[in-house]
Design an enzyme around this catalytic site. Structure first.
Site, PDB file in Angstrom:
ATOM      1  CG  HIS A   1     -43.626  71.261  20.977  1.00 16.72           C
ATOM      2  ND1 HIS A   1     -42.722  72.181  21.454  1.00 16.72           N
ATOM      3  CD2 HIS A   1     -43.724  70.298  21.945  1.00 16.72           C
ATOM      4  CE1 HIS A   1     -42.307  71.817  22.664  1.00 16.72           C
ATOM      5  NE2 HIS A   1     -42.896  70.675  22.969  1.00 16.72           N
TER       6      HIS A   1
ATOM      7  CG  HIS B   1     -38.660  68.582  23.534  1.00 17.43           C
ATOM      8  ND1 HIS B   1     -38.664  69.147  24.789  1.00 17.43           N
ATOM      9  CD2 HIS B   1     -39.944  68.280  23.259  1.00 17.43           C
ATOM     10  CE1 HIS B   1     -39.897  69.168  25.265  1.00 17.43           C
ATOM     11  NE2 HIS B   1     -40.696  68.646  24.350  1.00 17.43           N
TER      12      HIS B   1
ATOM     13  CG  ASP C   1     -32.214  86.232   4.867  1.00 17.90           C
ATOM     14  OD1 ASP C   1     -32.467  87.416   4.560  1.00 17.90           O
ATOM     15  OD2 ASP C   1     -31.235  85.603   4.420  1.00 17.90           O
TER      16      ASP C   1
ATOM     17  CG  HIS D   1     -41.767  73.214  27.110  1.00  9.70           C
ATOM     18  ND1 HIS D   1     -43.136  73.348  27.111  1.00  9.70           N
ATOM     19  CD2 HIS D   1     -41.521  72.055  26.466  1.00  9.70           C
ATOM     20  CE1 HIS D   1     -43.685  72.303  26.526  1.00  9.70           C
ATOM     21  NE2 HIS D   1     -42.720  71.508  26.107  1.00  9.70           N
TER      22      HIS D   1
ATOM     23  CE1 TYR E   1     -32.990  84.529  -0.909  1.00  9.30           C
ATOM     24  CE2 TYR E   1     -35.106  83.420  -0.823  1.00  9.30           C
ATOM     25  CZ  TYR E   1     -33.736  83.378  -0.757  1.00  9.30           C
ATOM     26  OH  TYR E   1     -33.091  82.187  -0.536  1.00  9.30           O
TER      27      TYR E   1
END
Length: 235
Positions: A94, A96, A119, A170, A232
């Site tokens: 997580h 910001h 991709d 958020h 790939y």
């Protein structure tokens, strides 16, 4: 306990700083041990430049602290909810980061405009709804995880085909098979958020612009990298 995983989570957290995805203490990485189902996560509010691998906190999936002197990240209940519901993930991030947060604060999905996005994810990066007042005031962080799971179920997409989500007002969460892949996905998410923002800006100046990737091209790029017959990279 889980010393090797603690080191990995510690190093993955430092990568957030290396890649410019966090400022101050605004971010966290966790990982889950497949054998014990114990989760290792960054401690809350500890500066990256003084943090040590031994500071990582170990918890069970019910949020009980198993080992660690410090408090775990305040976002721990969100991580735990995702581990409980998305069984295929091994690490969660997580942040910001600013470009992804801009889309989250606007409450907008990040559209698939080109092959770089294709991709990464098999469609738009979803922006989940904002939490209600009751959800914020009652188990806010756990409810954040529940809203993410709800959004994926509502759209009928899996955590495999889209390793990222935005929460309205958020910010972003990403995940992967391990904490380092989750960090890599956070970096990719930030780049495609930036590209999408610039694409929309450029398109404003040309009435003949044509943005939005064709489904067949999106499918080709996603499948060649992530499909069962992917070709790939190296084996």
């Amino acid at each position: 306990m889980l010393e090797e995983l603690k080191e990995k989570v510690f190093q993955a957290n430092l990568q957030l700083v290396k890649y410019g995805l966090v400022v101050l203490t605004w971010g966290n990485v966790s990982a889950i041990d497949e054998e014990t189902n114990l989760v290792v996560i960054k401690p809350s509010g500890v500066p990256y430049d003084t943090m040590k691998a031994s500071d990582m906190v170990v918890l069970d999936l019910d949020g009980n602290k198993v080992e660690g002197k410090l408090n775990p990240s305040s976002d721990t209940p969100t991580h735990l909810e995702l581990y409980r519901k998305f069984n295929n993930i091994g690490g969660i991030v997580h942040t910001h980061s600013s470009w992804a947060c801009a889309w989250a604060q606007a409450g907008c999905d990040i559209p698939a405009y080109g092959t770089t996005h294709a991709d990464f994810a098999n469609g738009a990066i979803p922006c989940a709804r904002g939490l209600t007042e009751d959800e914020v005031n009652t188990e806010y962080e756990m409810n954040t995880g529940k809203v993410i799971v709800e959004e994926f179920e509502r759209r009928g997409i899996s955590s495999d085909e889209c390793p990222a989500v935005l929460i309205h007002r958020h910010g972003p969460f990403t995940w992967g098979k391990d904490p380092f892949r989750a960090v890599e996905n956070a970096l990719i998410l930030e780049e495609i958020a930036k590209m999408a923002s610039r694409t929309q800006r450029v398109a404003q100046f040309d009435k003949n612009s044509n943005i939005g990737i064709e489904q067949y091209l999106l499918d080709k790029h996603y499948q060649r990298k992530h499909g069962k017959n992917a070709y790939y990279g190296q084996k």
